[in-house]
Design a protein around this motif. Sequence first.
Motif: not given
Length: 78
Positions: A7-12, A22-28, A30-39
């Motif tokens: 799923d890491a390469s498919a999601a992009g 733009t948010i990159q997934s780390m190690g496949g 998925a993040l639960k909130k935005c690291p920039f704005c926190g939403v």
Amino acid sequence: MCFRPADASAAGPSACPSCGKTIQSMGGIALKKCPFCGVEFPEAPASPKPAASASPAAPSAPKAPGAPAAPSAPKDPR
């Protein structure tokens, strides 16, 4: 050889719905909130589990053989 989760390469990379960065997934993962704005991101619907197939059950292990019978008592030679 490099292992990469399927799923890491498919999601992009994806864009934050709030700030648009733009948010990159780390190690496949998925993040639960935005690291920039926190939403917080809406949780993706869980994929349905495949129904159990009607395949036959695996055979069980064979049972141990029974103990040999005790020898009979010797007969009286008279």
